[in-house]
Motif scaffolding. Structure first.
Motif, PDB file in Angstrom:
ATOM      1  N   ASP A 160      -1.168  -6.283  -6.707  1.00 31.41           N
ATOM      2  CA  ASP A 160      -0.353  -5.117  -6.999  1.00 31.41           C
ATOM      3  C   ASP A 160       0.307  -4.654  -5.704  1.00 31.41           C
ATOM      4  O   ASP A 160      -0.030  -5.139  -4.616  1.00 31.41           O
ATOM      5  N   GLY A 161       1.239  -3.726  -5.814  1.00 30.10           N
ATOM      6  CA  GLY A 161       1.944  -3.204  -4.647  1.00 30.10           C
ATOM      7  C   GLY A 161       1.526  -1.785  -4.327  1.00 30.10           C
ATOM      8  O   GLY A 161       1.262  -0.982  -5.223  1.00 30.10           O
ATOM      9  N   VAL A 162       1.464  -1.477  -3.032  1.00 32.69           N
ATOM     10  CA  VAL A 162       1.149  -0.134  -2.550  1.00 32.69           C
ATOM     11  C   VAL A 162       2.283   0.296  -1.627  1.00 32.69           C
ATOM     12  O   VAL A 162       2.654  -0.445  -0.707  1.00 32.69           O
ATOM     13  N   ALA A 163       2.830   1.483  -1.857  1.00 32.74           N
ATOM     14  CA  ALA A 163       3.973   1.953  -1.065  1.00 32.74           C
ATOM     15  C   ALA A 163       3.576   2.147   0.397  1.00 32.74           C
ATOM     16  O   ALA A 163       2.488   2.612   0.711  1.00 32.74           O
ATOM     17  N   LEU A 164       4.479   1.753   1.292  1.00 34.74           N
ATOM     18  CA  LEU A 164       4.284   1.935   2.728  1.00 34.74           C
ATOM     19  C   LEU A 164       5.366   2.853   3.279  1.00 34.74           C
ATOM     20  O   LEU A 164       6.482   2.899   2.763  1.00 34.74           O
ATOM     21  N   GLU A 165       5.020   3.574   4.333  1.00 38.50           N
ATOM     22  CA  GLU A 165       6.026   4.340   5.054  1.00 38.50           C
ATOM     23  C   GLU A 165       6.835   3.355   5.894  1.00 38.50           C
ATOM     24  O   GLU A 165       6.272   2.584   6.677  1.00 38.50           O
ATOM     25  N   SER A 166       8.140   3.360   5.716  1.00 36.35           N
ATOM     26  CA  SER A 166       9.001   2.405   6.419  1.00 36.35           C
ATOM     27  C   SER A 166       9.172   2.819   7.881  1.00 36.35           C
ATOM     28  O   SER A 166      10.029   3.644   8.208  1.00 36.35           O
ATOM     29  N   LYS A 167       8.359   2.264   8.738  1.00 37.03           N
ATOM     30  CA  LYS A 167       8.459   2.531  10.171  1.00 37.03           C
ATOM     31  C   LYS A 167       8.044   1.288  10.928  1.00 37.03           C
ATOM     32  O   LYS A 167       7.543   0.326  10.334  1.00 37.03           O
ATOM     33  N   CYS A 168       8.254   1.305  12.229  1.00 33.15           N
ATOM     34  CA  CYS A 168       8.004   0.109  13.040  1.00 33.15           C
ATOM     35  C   CYS A 168       6.510  -0.105  13.257  1.00 33.15           C
ATOM     36  O   CYS A 168       5.973   0.071  14.349  1.00 33.15           O
ATOM     37  N   HIS A 169       5.847  -0.466  12.180  1.00 30.78           N
ATOM     38  CA  HIS A 169       4.411  -0.753  12.245  1.00 30.78           C
ATOM     39  C   HIS A 169       4.136  -2.122  11.647  1.00 30.78           C
ATOM     40  O   HIS A 169       3.472  -2.945  12.244  1.00 30.78           O
ATOM     41  N   TYR A 170       4.697  -2.350  10.442  1.00 30.45           N
ATOM     42  CA  TYR A 170       4.589  -3.651   9.803  1.00 30.45           C
ATOM     43  C   TYR A 170       5.979  -4.121   9.383  1.00 30.45           C
ATOM     44  O   TYR A 170       6.725  -3.374   8.743  1.00 30.45           O
ATOM     45  N   PHE A 171       6.309  -5.359   9.730  1.00 32.99           N
ATOM     46  CA  PHE A 171       7.552  -5.958   9.265  1.00 32.99           C
ATOM     47  C   PHE A 171       7.289  -6.714   7.966  1.00 32.99           C
ATOM     48  O   PHE A 171       6.179  -7.171   7.710  1.00 32.99           O
ATOM     49  N   CYS A 172       8.333  -6.875   7.153  1.00 34.72           N
ATOM     50  CA  CYS A 172       8.167  -7.577   5.884  1.00 34.72           C
ATOM     51  C   CYS A 172       7.869  -9.051   6.126  1.00 34.72           C
ATOM     52  O   CYS A 172       8.370  -9.649   7.086  1.00 34.72           O
ATOM     53  N   ARG A 173       7.043  -9.607   5.256  1.00 36.99           N
ATOM     54  CA  ARG A 173       6.658 -11.009   5.419  1.00 36.99           C
ATOM     55  C   ARG A 173       7.821 -11.954   5.123  1.00 36.99           C
ATOM     56  O   ARG A 173       7.820 -13.098   5.595  1.00 36.99           O
ATOM     57  N   GLU A 174       8.806 -11.473   4.340  1.00 37.57           N
ATOM     58  CA  GLU A 174       9.932 -12.324   3.982  1.00 37.57           C
ATOM     59  C   GLU A 174      10.768 -12.701   5.204  1.00 37.57           C
ATOM     60  O   GLU A 174      11.359 -13.794   5.247  1.00 37.57           O
ATOM     61  N   HIS A 175      10.872 -11.802   6.217  1.00 44.26           N
ATOM     62  CA  HIS A 175      11.750 -12.047   7.357  1.00 44.26           C
ATOM     63  C   HIS A 175      11.042 -11.988   8.707  1.00 44.26           C
ATOM     64  O   HIS A 175      11.694 -12.149   9.739  1.00 44.26           O
TER      65      HIS A 175
END
Length: 286
Positions: A99-114
């Protein structure tokens, strides 16, 4: 006070004076508040007395090594005791959920796709500048990188157990929600393969019976790719029940994965989709 009282009731001491497992999983901030308001053990005391597993997040596509480390951390017998064997000698199975859990979009984790487009190891100021360019200037898929807006969490939970029932996380990885179901199916299959051969996996905690997800497009596509490959043998023990000529279960899905894993979903989402269809405006003849 109402919040701390509720937290105290949820994370109470056992009668023998020791902390229960829920106390060990309390966040440091909450535990500090309970320590001051109710005299609970401090974070340091809990860490000294209890083995607290650590979840290793996957910065890119989840790897077999990261999966093995999380299995070792969370499925170790002192953390999650193995289930008792049934009278037949078999071990109850598990459901693998994602399942998915919302994240705060900040420079902590980058998306695995890119994330593969940048060097995740900061070795110089120039490396930081390259990440900034990839974040805010690049638009080409093979050069850009995004903040993770959603964390894909994969967990397992047992069937037929009333103790140690809580889901156990095996993978957590940030995403920008552009991953295709075909790509997800590949690393989910890797997770299943690693679990089947891990020392604390299938042999100790039982096999995966089902794979479950909500109605997310990528999750659903991955589930169908994995669990709609082989038709149940009508002559097998299960096939004789489902495919019986005398009492056929008409409409029953008789497809599984290569290893017999079935696909399922959260019933809540089935009802949600039905309610949406009911609420849709219907066209009326003029």
């Amino acid at each position: 006070m109402g919040f701390t009282d509720a937290a105290a009731n949820a994370y109470a001491y056992q009668k023998n004076g020791g902390n229960n497992q829920k106390s060990a999983n309390t966040s440091p901030q909450l535990l500090y508040s309970l320590n001051k308001s109710h005299g609970f053990a401090s974070t340091m005391t809990v860490q000294q007395c209890t083995q607290i597993p650590r979840l290793l997040p996957s910065m890119g596509i989840p790897s077999a090594e990261e999966m093995r480390k999380n299995m070792t951390s969370f499925l170790e017998p002192s953390v999650k005791p193995p289930p008792p064997q049934s009278p037949s000698g078999k071990i109850p199975g598990n459901i693998l959920m994602f399942d998915g859990v919302a994240l705060e979009s900040k420079c902590h984790y980058f998306c695995r796709e890119h994330s593969k487009n940048v060097d995740l190891k900061i070795t110089s100021f120039k490396a930081i500048e390259k990440i900034c360019v990839a974040l805010f200037e690049e638009t080409e898929p093979d050069k850009k990188v995004c903040f993770g807006s959603d964390a894909t969490v994969v967990a397992m939970a047992p069937y037929a157990r009333s103790d140690h029932y809580r889901p156990v996380p095996l993978v957590v990885s940030p995403s920008d929600k552009t991953e295709k179901g075909e790509w997800m199916a590949l690393w989910i299959q890797t997770l299943i393969d690693e679990y089947n051969i891990h020392i604390y996996g299938k042999t100790m905690h039982g096999p995966f019976f089902t794979i479950g997800s909500d109605g997310n497009t990528s999750f659903r596509k991955a589930r169908h790719i994995l669990c709609m490959t082989d038709e149940i043998d009508p002559n097998s023990e299960l096939g004789r029940i489902i495919c019986s000529v005398e009492h056929p279960l008409v409409g029953m899905n008789i497809f599984t994965s290569h290893k017999g894993i079935t696909g399922t979903c959260d019933p809540k989402h089935v009802f949600e989709r039905k309610n949406v269809l009911v609420d849709l405006p219907t066209s009326k003849p003029q």
